[in-house]
Design a protein around this motif. Sequence first.
Motif, mmCIF file in Angstrom:
data_model
loop_
_atom_site.group_PDB
_atom_site.id
_atom_site.type_symbol
_atom_site.label_atom_id
_atom_site.label_comp_id
_atom_site.label_asym_id
_atom_site.label_seq_id
_atom_site.Cartn_x
_atom_site.Cartn_y
_atom_site.Cartn_z
ATOM 1 N N SER B 27 0.821 -1.205 0.000
ATOM 2 C CA SER B 27 0.000 0.000 0.000
ATOM 3 C C SER B 27 0.858 1.260 0.000
ATOM 4 N N ASN B 28 1.902 1.283 0.815
ATOM 5 C CA ASN B 28 2.762 2.458 0.855
ATOM 6 C C ASN B 28 3.474 2.666 -0.470
ATOM 7 N N THR B 29 3.916 1.587 -1.068
ATOM 8 C CA THR B 29 4.604 1.714 -2.351
ATOM 9 C C THR B 29 3.654 2.275 -3.397
ATOM 10 N N VAL B 30 2.492 1.661 -3.501
ATOM 11 C CA VAL B 30 1.525 2.078 -4.512
ATOM 12 C C VAL B 30 1.081 3.525 -4.300
ATOM 13 N N SER B 31 0.638 3.836 -3.089
ATOM 14 C CA SER B 31 0.153 5.186 -2.834
ATOM 15 C C SER B 31 1.264 6.214 -2.979
ATOM 16 N N GLY B 32 2.448 5.835 -2.508
ATOM 17 C CA GLY B 32 3.580 6.745 -2.595
ATOM 18 C C GLY B 32 3.904 7.131 -4.026
ATOM 19 N N ARG B 33 3.883 6.146 -4.920
ATOM 20 C CA ARG B 33 4.215 6.442 -6.311
ATOM 21 C C ARG B 33 3.204 7.396 -6.918
ATOM 22 N N ILE B 34 1.946 7.093 -6.713
ATOM 23 C CA ILE B 34 0.920 7.968 -7.273
ATOM 24 C C ILE B 34 1.031 9.368 -6.684
ATOM 25 N N ALA B 35 1.182 9.403 -5.373
ATOM 26 C CA ALA B 35 1.234 10.685 -4.685
ATOM 27 C C ALA B 35 2.328 11.569 -5.274
ATOM 28 N N LYS B 36 3.480 10.969 -5.522
ATOM 29 C CA LYS B 36 4.582 11.730 -6.118
ATOM 30 C C LYS B 36 4.111 12.531 -7.313
ATOM 31 N N SER B 37 3.373 11.872 -8.211
ATOM 32 C CA SER B 37 3.011 12.564 -9.443
ATOM 33 C C SER B 37 2.060 13.728 -9.175
ATOM 34 N N TYR B 38 1.052 13.549 -8.307
ATOM 35 C CA TYR B 38 0.165 14.695 -8.156
ATOM 36 C C TYR B 38 0.608 15.703 -7.091
ATOM 37 N N GLU B 39 1.472 15.276 -6.189
ATOM 38 C CA GLU B 39 2.013 16.262 -5.254
ATOM 39 C C GLU B 39 2.816 17.308 -6.001
ATOM 40 N N GLN B 40 3.662 16.826 -6.876
ATOM 41 C CA GLN B 40 4.522 17.751 -7.593
ATOM 42 C C GLN B 40 3.740 18.577 -8.603
ATOM 43 N N GLN B 41 2.897 17.885 -9.383
ATOM 44 C CA GLN B 41 2.216 18.584 -10.459
ATOM 45 C C GLN B 41 1.134 19.533 -9.955
ATOM 46 N N PHE B 42 0.454 19.162 -8.885
ATOM 47 C CA PHE B 42 -0.724 19.928 -8.481
ATOM 48 C C PHE B 42 -0.666 20.438 -7.047
ATOM 49 N N GLN B 43 0.439 20.228 -6.342
ATOM 50 C CA GLN B 43 0.501 20.606 -4.927
ATOM 51 C C GLN B 43 -0.662 20.025 -4.142
ATOM 52 N N LEU B 44 -0.856 18.735 -4.282
ATOM 53 C CA LEU B 44 -1.950 18.061 -3.581
ATOM 54 C C LEU B 44 -1.389 16.985 -2.664
ATOM 55 N N THR B 45 -1.835 16.965 -1.435
ATOM 56 C CA THR B 45 -1.437 15.868 -0.561
ATOM 57 C C THR B 45 -2.396 14.687 -0.766
ATOM 58 N N ILE B 46 -2.043 13.543 -0.212
ATOM 59 C CA ILE B 46 -2.907 12.374 -0.337
ATOM 60 C C ILE B 46 -4.300 12.619 0.263
ATOM 61 N N PRO B 47 -4.384 13.134 1.484
ATOM 62 C CA PRO B 47 -5.729 13.379 2.020
ATOM 63 C C PRO B 47 -6.544 14.337 1.158
ATOM 64 N N GLU B 48 -5.894 15.382 0.629
ATOM 65 C CA GLU B 48 -6.619 16.312 -0.238
ATOM 66 C C GLU B 48 -7.128 15.599 -1.484
ATOM 67 N N TRP B 49 -6.281 14.799 -2.084
ATOM 68 C CA TRP B 49 -6.719 14.089 -3.283
ATOM 69 C C TRP B 49 -7.883 13.142 -2.977
ATOM 70 N N ARG B 50 -7.832 12.496 -1.834
ATOM 71 C CA ARG B 50 -8.937 11.608 -1.467
ATOM 72 C C ARG B 50 -10.242 12.354 -1.365
ATOM 73 N N VAL B 51 -10.191 13.499 -0.733
ATOM 74 C CA VAL B 51 -11.413 14.289 -0.591
ATOM 75 C C VAL B 51 -11.910 14.710 -1.967
ATOM 76 N N MET B 52 -11.008 15.149 -2.824
ATOM 77 C CA MET B 52 -11.416 15.548 -4.166
ATOM 78 C C MET B 52 -12.000 14.363 -4.937
ATOM 79 N N ALA B 53 -11.381 13.212 -4.777
ATOM 80 C CA ALA B 53 -11.833 12.032 -5.511
ATOM 81 C C ALA B 53 -13.263 11.672 -5.129
ATOM 82 N N VAL B 54 -13.537 11.742 -3.852
ATOM 83 C CA VAL B 54 -14.878 11.353 -3.422
ATOM 84 C C VAL B 54 -15.897 12.434 -3.786
ATOM 85 N N LEU B 55 -15.472 13.683 -3.758
ATOM 86 C CA LEU B 55 -16.391 14.756 -4.169
ATOM 87 C C LEU B 55 -16.611 14.761 -5.677
ATOM 88 N N GLY B 56 -15.622 14.296 -6.412
ATOM 89 C CA GLY B 56 -15.800 14.189 -7.855
ATOM 90 C C GLY B 56 -16.905 13.195 -8.185
#
Lengths: 154, 154
Positions: B27-56
Motif C-alpha cells: 500500500s505504501n509503495t503504490v500510494s507513494g508512487r501515485i502521490a509523487k506525481s500529483y504532489e509535484q504537479q498539483f501541490q496536492l497531498t494524499i488526504p486532499e486528493w482523497r477528498v477531491m476524488a470522493v467529491l468528484g
Amino acid sequence: MRPERKPAGEGLLVLEHFLPYRLSVLSNTVSGRIAKSYEQQFQLTIPEWRVMAVLGRFPGLTAAEVTERTAMDKVQVSRAVARLKKTERIEQRAVEGDRRARHLFLTDAGRAVYDEIVPLARDYEQRVTADLSAAERAQLERLLDKLTAAAVKL
Amino acid sequence: MRPERKPAGEGLLVLEHFLPYRLSVLSNTVSGRIAKSYEQQFQLTIPEWRVMAVLGRFPGLTAAEVTERTAMDKVQVSRAVARLKKTERIEQRAVEGDRRARHLFLTDAGRAVYDEIVPLARDYEQRVTADLSAAERAQLERLLDKLTAAAVKL
DNA sequence: GCAACATAGTTTCACTTGCAACTATTATCA
DNA sequence: TGATAATAGTTGCAAGTGAAACTATGTTGC
C-alpha cells in the motif's frame, strides 16, 4: 455553464474499486487493529515492533540491514532503535572492522516481548484470513507478490 | 519423518510472509508512487486528493459524509477541506436546516484538476495490474472484499 | 420549555514523520 | 599518501498526525 460530466468509467474515479485506495483502507484497518494491541500492552510503536520482528528472526543485523529488510527508511529505523535501546528491548555490539555500524540483538526482555507478540500476531492474521480457503490464501500470496513486484518496478 | 519435530520457525515470525506487513509495504509503495506525481504537479497531498476524488464522484457530501466514505478521520478531513478551500479547489454551500454542516463541491478549477488526475490514476492502476489476468483481477477484488470485511469486524 | 445529550466541524497539544544536512568512519584510487 | 567519494547512523526542522477539548448547532425526553 458547467460542462456535462463524462459517463462513469471514463471521467469518474470509482474510489471503492480503485486499487490504491482499497489497499490503503485495508492496510490501515489491519495494521491499526494490531498496533492497538501491542501499543497498549507493550508500549510498542509499529516501527519498533518491525525492528524487533526482524531482529527476532535475524539477530545481529545492523541498522542498515534492518532498513533493507523492512522497507522502512533509515531515519525511522534509527529512531526505533533509539527507543528500543532506552526501553532495553535491544542491545548493540561492536561490528569488527567497522566502528560506524553496530550489531543489534534482542535482550532477554526484548525476546520475552517478542515471544508474547508473535502468537498474538499469528492469531490476528488467522482471524483476518479465516474466511479464505487454502486455495484463496495461496492465491492471495501470489497476487500480493505480483502487485508488489510491479509497483516497485514502476 | 519425525512427527514430534516442530515445524521450522514456529516461534518466529517471518515478516515477509506476514499479511499486515505485506499489505503495508504494498500500500505504501503504490500510494507513494501515485502521490509523487500529483504532489509535484498539483501541490496536492494524499488526504486532499482523497477528498477531491470522493467529491468528484459524490458532489455535495458534507465533511462527515466524506469521513464515512474514505475511512479517513474527521480531523484529517477537516484539514484537507481547509486547504482545498484556500487553494479554491472546493467550495461550500449551506445545508438547509442544519447550519453546522456544509455541502462540499469541486469548483471548476477543482474539477479541472480532478479531470487531469483521474486518467493518471487509472493509468497507474493499470500498469500495476498489467501482469494480472482478468480472472486474477476478479479474484483480487473478491479477496480484498473478504479481507476488508473480516478486518473491520474484528 | 429547557436541561441533557448528540453531532458537525475546528483547534490545541504533544507527538511522529520525512527530508536534508550533518558527523564519523571507511573505501577508492591517482 | 592524501583527496575524494561512499556509507552508517543521527539530528534539526517543517510539516503532518490523532486524541481530546472546544464551539456552535441540533435533538430528545421530561
